[in-house]
Design an enzyme around this catalytic site. Structure first.
Site, PDB file in Angstrom:
ATOM      1  N   LYS A  55       0.824  -1.209   0.000  1.00 40.33           N
ATOM      2  CA  LYS A  55       0.000   0.000   0.000  1.00 40.33           C
ATOM      3  C   LYS A  55       0.864   1.269   0.000  1.00 40.33           C
ATOM      4  CE  LYS A  55      -3.645  -2.484   2.458  1.00 40.33           C
ATOM      5  NZ  LYS A  55      -4.263  -2.782   3.764  1.00 40.33           N
ATOM      6  N   GLN A  99      -5.410  -1.521   9.728  1.00 38.99           N
ATOM      7  CA  GLN A  99      -4.962  -2.818   9.212  1.00 38.99           C
ATOM      8  C   GLN A  99      -5.440  -3.929  10.147  1.00 38.99           C
ATOM      9  OE1 GLN A  99      -3.200  -3.258   6.264  1.00 38.99           O
ATOM     10  NE2 GLN A  99      -3.602  -5.436   6.583  1.00 38.99           N
ATOM     11  N   ASP A 124     -11.394   2.469   3.404  1.00 38.51           N
ATOM     12  CA  ASP A 124     -11.642   1.024   3.338  1.00 38.51           C
ATOM     13  C   ASP A 124     -13.124   0.729   3.192  1.00 38.51           C
ATOM     14  OD1 ASP A 124      -9.547  -0.728   3.176  1.00 38.51           O
ATOM     15  OD2 ASP A 124      -9.080  -0.696   5.312  1.00 38.51           O
TER      16      ASP A 124
END
Length: 934
Positions: A55, A99, A124
């Protein structure tokens, strides 16, 4: 015929190229802007580290400023939530990823953590708010989870239309299955979601034109399950044993690739299919979030609500009006005018401080129009500059729907408890709440008091210690042993450099260098630094200090000034940044040595501590008017010995916030010959800002006094000349207005005369002023009734100001700072006051020579004279002529950046009258309401 492979790597590369162009486009809008992304990780799992590195790499390639925020395994749920809150409030971050999994030794509620992410930063797409919007079809107002979004992009690449197709989703996770179902549904597919309890799963799969699998079971879907020609998207990542691989395992999807490939029309590989798209969609959501931020925070794009006034006749008292209006919550006003949450520090519900970082954020944005409000020579009758300033901004904002900020000074508490009362405007043109405005505000004046008196204490302490110690003893105490070593502080290193001593080891100085370093050798008679207090107290104008036996006879005469007369206040008003303020504070000259050298606060070693005391005071204070337009209240320098204008920083921030079509209206203290002249020659010189319009406030009755009207006595009824029509007296007094219009036009700026009307004024009187003003060169002249009507009573003034701001102008300073000191003073005296010449008295002549020798001769001039006359004699009204201006003395405010010649005697701390305002002031212990303040 086997299926066509849909390469996630190829499609994601195309997405990244498009996103690079989007980021480049954003930078053309604002060169300082970069999309910001934070990846928050708890613990140190290898698999998480791998995903995060992918990422971060993708973000760097696109131009996203990505940060890896790693918390230890010992992090608690509260610590994780606190970190999320800090990122939520950081306006430079547009995307926040948590995460998963959270690798902590403590129990952490994953759903609580993911839902703590601000929905507008949830790139997200995992918060309940974004999931809810997706489930009800609000696709344009949410963030779509990255894996389903990537799947949709891969389906689009096949050219197969989703609308009308049968789609089957295997898996119902919150990350893939559930949002994938919603996404297909709102793209008009007929969707079936299957899971571990689905009966006859193979039959369900066999009906699918589009199949998305995210069940987490290796190679579960077989080729004979799949409809011929179907689009198959495999979201699975599984490891199965494989002895042919060095690692002993290989990655496969949830689909049996080799058999399904023979049936499907299109298929994604694993790896190289959905995985790269997930990262690409994460980047796409971050760029989308940044775009939304830019669009919603365009400078000058305000979405502001105004407060409707309910006017009463007769007009009630100022405090009754102030309390009749409920202010908007200050955080709401801040948002309305384009301030971000992390740029605002709330001080209760009605006032806030604004961070200076906003200047960097808005640096590339064009400024608005800059207007200064000044007046004719003041009289005891009052002209209403503050009221006109507020009335004008209410007109421009609430009635003309233009972006507008008022920038005004913070009033001293001396007049508040003395005789004048407040300074928030009046009638229906006020800053509210009045009590907050006039009492303490956010403590800036108290910070200046503390900083100023620290300098005063340092001066007298140094005089005492130098008088009672040998050079060696003094040096050893200034550079004490610590851990067996002596070390210079950074401030002491600076002093050594100014002395030309290029040494950093205290043990290497010679005896001569020790003496030069340790002894400032101040001449007590040359000390110009006063202690200050924000109270009117005439008995502090001259005092004797040091009378305690502990001071060993080291007494000297000293004096106090009111806090707003401190040079630190002038520094605050003229500074452009925290760094600049530190430098200005360091340059402040407090005395002269016996050898004729200037002694600064840096020499005293106190400049760093002053900056610490002033670190919050440098931030402008946000308030509002009665009609809900924004106001910056910042700094309040004395308008006699300083320049009498609010801060440069407030003006600069406001000019960026209003945008190029907006207005910033600021006020200069006293009449145009003092406040306006200093605004142009000092404030504009240091700020680099160029004004568009001067508003000159005049009143019928004040002009009558300049025409020779009788003296006014406080508490007595006004003589009939002021309440009855008298055109002859008025026309004679208009000479003062004519001179002040001329003074403004010396600087090349259009002038609009605002005639502040009172109920006793007649139509003929008001018309006469407007006619004469235009005859002598005013761009326009209009009557105003904002005291009684609020912004509605100043709309004509607002329209005139708007027209004047578009007129040609040729701004110029009155003098070149490189001219000799006496020449600069003479230019002001002759051109602005109308004096024949100046006379430098002996003390002033000595200071001219001293300051020229010390290198201060090129500073601008800040005249300290009576505000009640264009001349130096307060009783000379109108336009005095034939006088020579006597300059009694000259002082230096080197840190602020000007010299101030003293014309006559200038008390710097007012006294209390026989009957001060404090007789009427009290607090209601039940309601905690302040009574009697106004």
């Amino acid at each position: 015929m086997s299926a066509q492979i849909i390469s996630g790597k190829e499609v994601s590369a195309q997405v990244r190229e498009r996103l690079k162009k989007d980021v480049a486009q954003m930078k053309t809008q604002d060169p300082n802007f970069r999309p910001g992304l934070v990846v928050l990780q708890v613990g140190d799992r290898d698999d998480s580290n791998l995903y995060i590195s992918m990422k971060l790499k993708a973000a760097a390639e696109i131009g996203i400023n990505a940060t890896h925020l790693r918390l230890p395994k010992t992090a608690t749920e509260d610590e994780v939530l606190h970190s999320i809150m800090e990122v939520n409030e950081n306006s430079a971050i547009h995307g926040l990823i948590v995460q998963l999994p959270l690798d902590s030794i403590h129990k952490i509620d994953t759903e609580k953590v993911t839902n703590a992410v601000a929905p507008e930063k949830d790139v997200d797409g995992l918060t309940s708010i974004n999931a809810g919007k997706l489930s009800r079809g609000d696709l344009g107002d949410c963030f779509i989870p990255c894996t389903p979004n990537g799947c949709m992009e891969l389906i689009r690449q096949t050219g197969v239309s989703v609308a009308g197709k049968r789609a089957v989703v295997i898996g119902r996770s919150k990350i893939v299955g559930a949002p994938m179902h919603d996404l297909l549904l709102w793209n008009h597919a007929t969707v079936t979601t299957c899971h571990s309890k689905t009966a006859d799963l193979a039959a369900e799969v066999g009906r699918a034109d589009i199949l998305v699998v995210g069940i987490g079971k290796a190679e579960m879907v077989k080729g004979d399950w799949v409809k011929k020609g179907a689009v198959v998207i495999d979201c699975g990542i599984n490891h199965i044993p494989d002895e042919t691989r060095p690692s002993g395992k290989r990655v496969v999807g949830d689909v049996h690739y080799s058999s399904v490939k023979e049936q499907a029309g299109f298929i994604t590989p694993v790896p190289g299919g959905v995985g790269p798209m997930t990262v690409a969609m994460l980047m796409q959501n971050t760029v989308l979030s940044a775009k939304r931020f830019l669009e919603s925070h365009q400078p000058g794009k305000w979405s502001i609500t105004y407060t409707k006034l309910i006017l009463q006749k007769p007009v009630p008292s100022d405090i009754v009006i102030s309390r009749s209006c409920v202010p908007k919550p200050i955080d709401r006003l801040a948002t309305e005018v384009g301030l971000l949450s992390d740029e605002v520090e709330l001080y209760g519900k009605t006032k806030a401080k604004v961070q200076l970082d906003i200047i960097n954020r808005l640096r590339a944005q064009p400024d608005g129009k800059y207007v200064v409000v000044t007046g004719i020579t003041p009289t005891p009758l009052g002209e209403g500059k503050s009221t006109t300033t507020i009335g004008l901004v209410q007109a421009l904002g609430a009635h003309m729907k233009l972006n507008v900020f008022a920038c005004v000074r913070q009033p001293s508490q001396g007049p508040t408890f003395g005789i004048k009362g407040g300074a928030a405007g009046g009638g229906y043109s006020q800053v509210i709440p009045m009590e907050e405005f006039n009492l303490h505000l956010t403590g800036d004046i108290h910070a200046i008091t503390a900083a100023n008196n620290l300098v005063a204490a340092a001066i007298d302490a140094r005089l005492f210690h130098e008088a009672t110690q040998t050079d060696k003893a003094l040096y050893n105490r200034l550079v004490p042993l610590s851990g067996g070593q002596r070390t210079f502080s950074p401030i002491q290193i600076n002093r050594l450099k100014r002395l030309g001593i290029e040494k950093t080891d205290p043990t290497t100085l010679t005896e001569e260098e020790i003496t030069r370093f340790a002894r400032l050798d101040m001449d007590p008679d040359s000390i110009t630094w006063h202690r200050v207090l924000d109270t009117n107290d005439r008995f502090l104008r001259k005092i004797t200090i040091g009378q305690s036996p502990t001071e060993k006879g080291h007494t000297r005469e000293a004096q106090f000034s009111i806090t707003v007369a401190s040079e630190i206040m002038a520094v605050l008003a003229l500074t452009s940044s925290l760094k600049d303020m530190r430098q200005r504070l360091a340059k402040m000259v407090v005395a002269t040595s016996r050898s004729g050298q200037p002694i600064t606060t840096e020499d005293l070693g106190v400049s760093g501590a002053l900056t610490v005391l002033m670190r919050d005071a440098i931030k402008p204070n946000l308030m509002q008017t009665l009609e809900g337009t924004p106001v910056f209240v910042h700094a309040g320098p004395f308008a006699n010995i300083a320049h009498g204008n609010s801060s440069v920083l407030a003006d600069k921030i406001a000019l960026k916030l209003v945008g190029p079509e907006g207005f910033v209206v600021t006020e200069a203290g006293f009449g145009a010959d003092i406040g306006m002249e200093k605004f142009f020659n000092i404030k504009c010189r240091y700020s680099g800002l160029r004004p568009h319009v001067v508003v000159l406030v005049a009143t019928v009755r004040a002009l009558k006094m300049h025409g020779g009207g009788p003296t006014v006595t406080a508490g007595m009824a006004l003589p009939k000349e002021y309440v009855e029509e008298n055109l002859e007296l008025l026309e004679k007094g208009c000479s003062n207005m004519r001179k002040q219009v001329e003074n403004a036009r010396h600087f090349g700026v259009p002038v609009v005369v605002a005639v502040n009307a009172f109920k006793t004024d007649t139509e003929s009187e008001l018309d006469l002023i407007c006619t004469l003003a235009k005859e002598v060169g005013a761009f326009d002249a209009v009557r105003c009734s904002h005291w009684a009507e609020g912004g509605a009573g100043a709309v004509a003034l607002g329209q005139a100001v708007q027209r004047a701001s578009e007129a040609p102008s040729d701004f110029k300073f009155l003098y070149d700072v490189e001219l000799p000191i006496a020449d600069k003073i003479r230019i002001i005296a002759q051109k602005i006051y109308g004096a024949d010449d100046i006379e430098l008295l002996p003390d002033a002549q000595h200071k001219v020579e001293l300051y020229t020798k010390q290198g201060f001769g090129n500073l601008p001039i800040c005249m300290a004279k009576t505000h009640l006359s264009l001349s130096h004699e307060a009783d000379k009204k109108g336009v005095p002529t034939g006088f020579v201006l006597p300059i009694r003395d000259i002082r230096a405010s080197v840190g602020a950046g000007f010299l101030y010649p003293l014309v006559g005697t200038m008390p710097t701390i007012p006294g209390l009258p026989t009957r001060p305002c404090f007789y009427d002031i009290d607090l209601d212990p039940e309601t905690e309401q302040v009574n009697g303040l106004f």
